[in-house]
Design a protein around this motif. Sequence first.
Motif, PDB file in Angstrom:
ATOM      1  N   GLY A  21      11.569  13.772   0.628  1.00  0.00           N
ATOM      2  CA  GLY A  21      12.658  13.268  -0.206  1.00  0.00           C
ATOM      3  C   GLY A  21      12.551  13.749  -1.631  1.00  0.00           C
ATOM      4  O   GLY A  21      11.784  14.663  -1.945  1.00  0.00           O
ATOM      5  N   PRO A  22      13.319  13.104  -2.509  1.00  0.00           N
ATOM      6  CA  PRO A  22      13.186  13.422  -3.928  1.00  0.00           C
ATOM      7  C   PRO A  22      11.754  13.093  -4.359  1.00  0.00           C
ATOM      8  O   PRO A  22      11.041  12.394  -3.636  1.00  0.00           O
ATOM      9  N   PRO A  23      11.322  13.570  -5.508  1.00  0.00           N
ATOM     10  CA  PRO A  23       9.951  13.262  -5.922  1.00  0.00           C
ATOM     11  C   PRO A  23       9.657  11.763  -5.770  1.00  0.00           C
ATOM     12  O   PRO A  23      10.411  10.913  -6.255  1.00  0.00           O
ATOM     13  N   ALA A  24       8.579  11.461  -5.051  1.00  0.00           N
ATOM     14  CA  ALA A  24       8.281  10.075  -4.699  1.00  0.00           C
ATOM     15  C   ALA A  24       8.160   9.155  -5.916  1.00  0.00           C
ATOM     16  O   ALA A  24       8.741   8.065  -5.920  1.00  0.00           O
ATOM     17  N   PRO A  25       7.449   9.555  -6.986  1.00  0.00           N
ATOM     18  CA  PRO A  25       7.380   8.665  -8.143  1.00  0.00           C
ATOM     19  C   PRO A  25       8.741   8.418  -8.788  1.00  0.00           C
ATOM     20  O   PRO A  25       9.022   7.314  -9.258  1.00  0.00           O
ATOM     21  N   LEU A  26       9.610   9.428  -8.789  1.00  0.00           N
ATOM     22  CA  LEU A  26      10.966   9.251  -9.317  1.00  0.00           C
ATOM     23  C   LEU A  26      11.750   8.287  -8.440  1.00  0.00           C
ATOM     24  O   LEU A  26      12.443   7.396  -8.948  1.00  0.00           O
ATOM     25  N   GLU A  42       0.834  -1.210   0.000  1.00  0.00           N
ATOM     26  CA  GLU A  42       0.000   0.000   0.000  1.00  0.00           C
ATOM     27  C   GLU A  42       0.868   1.260   0.000  1.00  0.00           C
ATOM     28  O   GLU A  42       0.636   2.197  -0.760  1.00  0.00           O
ATOM     29  N   ILE A  43       1.888   1.268   0.854  1.00  0.00           N
ATOM     30  CA  ILE A  43       2.791   2.423   0.947  1.00  0.00           C
ATOM     31  C   ILE A  43       3.543   2.627  -0.362  1.00  0.00           C
ATOM     32  O   ILE A  43       3.621   3.743  -0.883  1.00  0.00           O
ATOM     33  N   THR A  44       4.100   1.565  -0.913  1.00  0.00           N
ATOM     34  CA  THR A  44       4.864   1.719  -2.160  1.00  0.00           C
ATOM     35  C   THR A  44       3.950   2.105  -3.315  1.00  0.00           C
ATOM     36  O   THR A  44       4.357   2.856  -4.202  1.00  0.00           O
ATOM     37  N   GLY A  45       2.703   1.626  -3.300  1.00  0.00           N
ATOM     38  CA  GLY A  45       1.744   2.046  -4.319  1.00  0.00           C
ATOM     39  C   GLY A  45       1.455   3.533  -4.254  1.00  0.00           C
ATOM     40  O   GLY A  45       1.300   4.189  -5.284  1.00  0.00           O
ATOM     41  N   ARG A  46       1.413   4.063  -3.049  1.00  0.00           N
ATOM     42  CA  ARG A  46       1.166   5.504  -2.880  1.00  0.00           C
ATOM     43  C   ARG A  46       2.297   6.331  -3.479  1.00  0.00           C
ATOM     44  O   ARG A  46       2.054   7.320  -4.179  1.00  0.00           O
ATOM     45  N   ILE A  47       3.548   5.945  -3.169  1.00  0.00           N
ATOM     46  CA  ILE A  47       4.665   6.764  -3.648  1.00  0.00           C
ATOM     47  C   ILE A  47       4.885   6.609  -5.147  1.00  0.00           C
ATOM     48  O   ILE A  47       5.503   7.465  -5.765  1.00  0.00           O
ATOM     49  N   ALA A  48       4.379   5.530  -5.721  1.00  0.00           N
ATOM     50  CA  ALA A  48       4.496   5.359  -7.170  1.00  0.00           C
ATOM     51  C   ALA A  48       3.634   6.370  -7.910  1.00  0.00           C
ATOM     52  O   ALA A  48       3.930   6.721  -9.056  1.00  0.00           O
TER      53      ALA A  48
END
Length: 105
Positions: free
Chosen positions: A61-66, A46-52
């Motif tokens: 941090g740096p842009p989350a999707p990047l 769930e967390i990694t899906g959000r930052i994607a």
Amino acid sequence: MLILKYLRVERPFTDFYAAGLAALDAHAAAAMGKPLLELAPEQQSEITGRIAQSNPDGWTGPPAPLFYFAVRNDALDVVYGTVKGIESLGLPYMAHIQPPSRWGE
């Protein structure tokens, strides 16, 4: 780190990863009450899906999707960018330059 060079991320790359990992842990702790590695697999997904998708509220941090894209690329390269990894997919390894030894064995 090849993807970071390609994307023209400023060096040192360790700053990019350190800032991204710190932001990821902070987001997991804020959203779920624990650092990412202490979460259940479903919560981690769930967390990694959000930052994607976008920067979560409070992301520092740096842009989350990047960050997601770079780390995912690194992981895929480590797992499948080797003779053994490609063979595990049932594909022939066709490197431009054959490595002197099989990495990961």
